[in-house]
Design an enzyme around this catalytic site. Structure first.
Site, mmCIF file in Angstrom:
data_model
loop_
_atom_site.group_PDB
_atom_site.id
_atom_site.type_symbol
_atom_site.label_atom_id
_atom_site.label_comp_id
_atom_site.label_asym_id
_atom_site.label_seq_id
_atom_site.Cartn_x
_atom_site.Cartn_y
_atom_site.Cartn_z
ATOM 1 N N ASP A 140 0.854 -1.171 0.000
ATOM 2 C CA ASP A 140 0.000 0.000 0.000
ATOM 3 C C ASP A 140 0.897 1.230 0.000
ATOM 4 O O ASP A 140 2.037 1.184 0.466
ATOM 5 C CB ASP A 140 -0.908 -0.026 1.242
ATOM 6 C CG ASP A 140 -2.008 1.017 1.187
ATOM 7 O OD1 ASP A 140 -2.075 1.743 0.185
ATOM 8 O OD2 ASP A 140 -2.786 1.097 2.142
ATOM 9 N N ASP A 168 -8.017 -7.316 0.695
ATOM 10 C CA ASP A 168 -7.184 -7.404 1.895
ATOM 11 C C ASP A 168 -7.979 -6.816 3.040
ATOM 12 O O ASP A 168 -8.893 -6.006 2.836
ATOM 13 C CB ASP A 168 -5.883 -6.617 1.731
ATOM 14 C CG ASP A 168 -6.107 -5.119 1.935
ATOM 15 O OD1 ASP A 168 -5.733 -4.600 3.003
ATOM 16 O OD2 ASP A 168 -6.691 -4.475 1.042
#
Length: 376
Positions: A92, A271
């Site tokens: 990320d 996720d």
């Protein structure tokens, strides 16, 4: 990176595919365990690989930049070698973490100025710097730098935030074109659709992201407090626009039923910290429903934790034993519960893929969801 569709469900928008990266193939739909600082909490890599059978895990740019730092990661040869993980990794961009600092950050055209949660030091994340950090981390899939607006946001703020995210994305793409991964393999860039819960903003952002023709695309800014039905509406709108021949990643979602419903809308990748975070607090997701293992009702239940899973941990320990570990504050409880939940999530998406390939995904999903929500 390459993405090939193997099958599409005839009664929903669910699809099964194969995503090929420098560190191996990923069978979609897929759930990705969150390993924020290069570690999935309470679970060693050997269990992640051999018991849970994770095909890809996540790291976080913000946290890895602050600790251990990119110098250490470069000396180690990248995050894969540092943590001894030879399968794909996604990082990320840190945008959500910077957003979560609220009062301790300042946004500008240049980037995000923020204060470290570790020592209070100040740092600037620009799109270019975030790309450079992710190059040094060495993830197979890297995320464009974005701002995740809070929920609720008024239209004016959501629009301004989205437009800033788009300008940052253009800078990410331009900067990446002039750099290379120091470890000699290709990294795939995924831009992020924003726009809060406004249909016209989500449409505009999806169209802009699609026009960048990146390797895959992500949907961000959901599962931040909005109603479930709103999340599904926004995800469906984005999937209608994002190209079919690229993987779609819905960030930070969510419960087992959220995942199945979004698979039905055309999402491929997920996720969430929920399986590990809830597991550490004694909530188990199982093939029969949800268990609060601290409840006294499990005190003398000597049946396996979850016989429906092909997972050694779930089958060799009993509910009574796991309850005892939680009551006694034993660290082993955190590992067992986390392995159970992650194994269940990976089992769930593998079953979803199987039923997409068989052609009966929608009926299977509709039957499964009430069972998954059941409180045992």
């Amino acid at each position: 990176m390459d993405f090939q569709l193997a099958a599409k469900d005839t009664h929903s928008r669910a699809r099964a595919g194969t995503l090929t990266t420098a560190h191996g193939e990923i069978q979609t739909p897929i759930f990705m365990p969150v390993g924020t600082v290069g570690s999935v909490k309470a679970v060693p890599q050997v269990q992640i690989k051999e018991e849970i059978k994770a095909q890809i895990i996540l790291g976080n740019t913000y946290h890895l930049y602050l600790r251990p730092g990119t110098d250490i990661l470069e000396q180690a040869g990248g995050l894969h070698r540092f943590m001894n993980w030879d399968r794909p990794i996604l990082t990320d961009s840190g945008g959500y973490q910077v957003f979560s600092l609220s009062g301790n950050r300042k946004l500008s055209e240049e980037g995000a100025l923020f204060q470290s949660h570790i020592d209070g030091s100040r740092h600037l994340f620009s799109p270019e710097k975030v790309m450079d950090i992710q190059r040094k981390i060495g993830a197979d899939i890297i995320m464009a730098f974005d701002e995740c607006p809070p929920y609720p946001s008024d239209f004016a703020y959501a629009k301004k935030s989205m437009e800033l995210t788009h300008r940052w994305l253009a800078r990410c793409v331009q900067h990446l074109s002039g750099t290379e991964c120091p470890y000699g393999y290709e990294q795939a860039l995924f831009p992020i659709v924003q726009g809060s819960t406004y249909r016209d903003l989500r449409k505009a952002s999806s169209e802009f992201v699609a026009s960048m023709e990146c390797d895959g695309n992500a949907i961000g800014g959901l599962s931040v407090g909005e109603p479930e039905e709103t999340m599904y509406e926004m995800a469906a709108l984005c999937c209608d626009i994002l190209p079919e021949d690229k993987p779609r990643y819905l960030m930070g979602v969510g419960t087992p039923w959220n995942i199945l419903e979004n698979i039905a809308l055309g999402v491929d990748m997920f996720d969430c910290v929920m399986p590990t975070r809830n597991g550490r607090n004694g909530m188990l997701f199982t093939t029969k429903g949800v268990i609060n293992i601290r409840n006294k009702k499990w005190e003398n239940d000597f049946s396996p934790i979850d016989e429906g899973l092909d997972c050694a941990t779930s089958n060799c320990y009993t509910k009574a034993y796991l309850r005892h570990l939680f009551v006694a504050d034993e660290l082993l409880a955190l590992n067992i519960a986390s392995v159970q939940n992650l194994s269940f999530y990976l089992h769930l998406v593998a079953e979803a893929r199987k039923h997409i390939l068989q052609g009966d995904f929608k009926s299977w999903k509709d039957n499964m969801i009430p069972q998954l929500k059941q409180r045992l």
